[in-house]
Design a protein around this motif. Sequence first.
Motif, short mmCIF file in Angstrom:
data_model
loop_
_atom_site.label_atom_id
_atom_site.label_comp_id
_atom_site.label_asym_id
_atom_site.label_seq_id
_atom_site.Cartn_x
_atom_site.Cartn_y
_atom_site.Cartn_z
N ASN A 77 0.80 -1.23 0.00
CA ASN A 77 0.00 0.00 0.00
C ASN A 77 0.84 1.28 0.00
OD1 ASN A 77 -2.72 0.41 -0.30
ND2 ASN A 77 -3.15 0.62 1.88
N PHE A 104 -0.82 4.37 -1.83
CA PHE A 104 -1.88 4.94 -0.99
C PHE A 104 -1.27 5.86 0.06
CE2 PHE A 104 -4.32 4.79 2.92
CZ PHE A 104 -5.62 5.04 2.51
N GLN A 123 0.05 9.12 -1.64
CA GLN A 123 -1.05 10.00 -2.01
C GLN A 123 -1.66 10.65 -0.77
OE1 GLN A 123 -2.53 7.79 -6.12
NE2 GLN A 123 -3.65 7.44 -4.23
N SER A 124 -1.73 9.90 0.32
CA SER A 124 -2.31 10.43 1.56
C SER A 124 -1.47 11.55 2.15
CB SER A 124 -2.44 9.30 2.59
OG SER A 124 -3.24 8.26 2.11
N GLU A 182 -7.72 8.12 2.63
CA GLU A 182 -6.47 8.88 2.56
C GLU A 182 -6.52 10.06 3.52
OE1 GLU A 182 -5.71 10.04 -1.45
OE2 GLU A 182 -5.63 7.98 -2.21
N ASP A 183 -7.69 10.65 3.67
CA ASP A 183 -7.84 11.79 4.57
C ASP A 183 -7.56 11.40 6.01
OD1 ASP A 183 -8.51 13.43 2.46
OD2 ASP A 183 -10.67 13.26 2.77
N CYS A 208 -3.79 10.93 6.48
CA CYS A 208 -3.16 12.25 6.46
C CYS A 208 -3.37 12.98 7.79
CB CYS A 208 -3.73 13.09 5.31
SG CYS A 208 -2.98 14.72 5.12
#
Length: 379
Positions: free
Chosen positions: A212, A215, A218-219, A324-325, A328
């Motif tokens: 991952n 992922f 991108q996060s 992803e949010d 983050c």
Amino acid sequence: MKILLDPQIFDQQTYGGISRYYTEVFSVISKKSDVEVLLPLYSSDNAYVKATDLLVKNKNLNALYSFLAFFKISTRTLRRKNSEKLLHNAFENKDYEIFIPTYYNPYFLDKIGTKPFVLTVYDMIHELMPQYFVEDSFHVVERKLLLMQKATKIIAVSHNTKKDIIKIYPDIDPNKIEVIYHGSSIKIHPEVTVQFPEKYILYVGSRETYKNFKFFIQSVTPLLKNDPNLQIIAAGGGKFTEEEIQFLKNLSIQNQVLQRYFQEEELGHYYQNAQCFVFPSLYEGFGIPVLESMACGCPIVLTKHGSFPEVAGDAGIYFDSESEDDLCEKIQILISDEELRKKYAEKGLERVKKFDWKDAAEQCLKVYSDAIQLHKNSK
């Protein structure tokens, strides 16, 4: 007790959690006065086992290997042939009470006859996520099932792995499965110097498929763009591929995501100096990097999948693997609060005390002894 230890994993791995597991466990077991361990290998490229006393001593062969290596003549084929002969002789002599396979190649079944063997199952990822192992999945799944069925006892590296075995294969007797945790091997070497960015988030190991990595990247991209001083270190896992480089360029963060090769004695410093360690993997049978991070006082952000909650406990900060949010946000909260980082670092240092290779070795030895007794009783 006389144990014949299968060499297959040491031929497959230079580094890796499985070969480390056997090296750590048998380094302890082999020192016991009432136990004899035979690992039919004269030499190995495996980083862990070659630093132990487990290899068979042969001064003449070692001198020959060194002589050939000095003249840059490959010794790999010669070493393999000599070790195969050594293994063949061990099977022929039958001077052992129990066989311990180190991976799932069932080549030994017609060699050991009726002697008992104990199989360790590291995870069930090939069965649960076959889409990530298109070429290899069938052989691993088929071979693993065959060995689980025939094994006298099975060691699972976590309760989650045991649960997965029973769920996927309800015909396998749960009573022959024992759970034994890994220990922590990592050390901080103060004499080693490593250069780091001032502020970085750490990712360790393979970046493929279920790990991952994309992922995760991108996060964390919004955090990187908001803070030019923040960087990602991807330690190990090989150089970035062309596809990965393009992926980073498309996100305009290629200068903030670094791939670093590391020596074994350097890894502890990577954990120790990081803002946090992120382990976004969708599944692990155990997850040795979780222990490594805790042992080095590095707070961890990870998913609730597989064995992670079992290993990290309340020392982990967990995120929703589909958001992803959420990942983050969890990272942002952690890296912006020094006291919170200290709190989770302390939790990790306390939690990791529960995982010890000496304990694991004693428990493995008990399982081996039980398997030998079960075999005797079945005659």
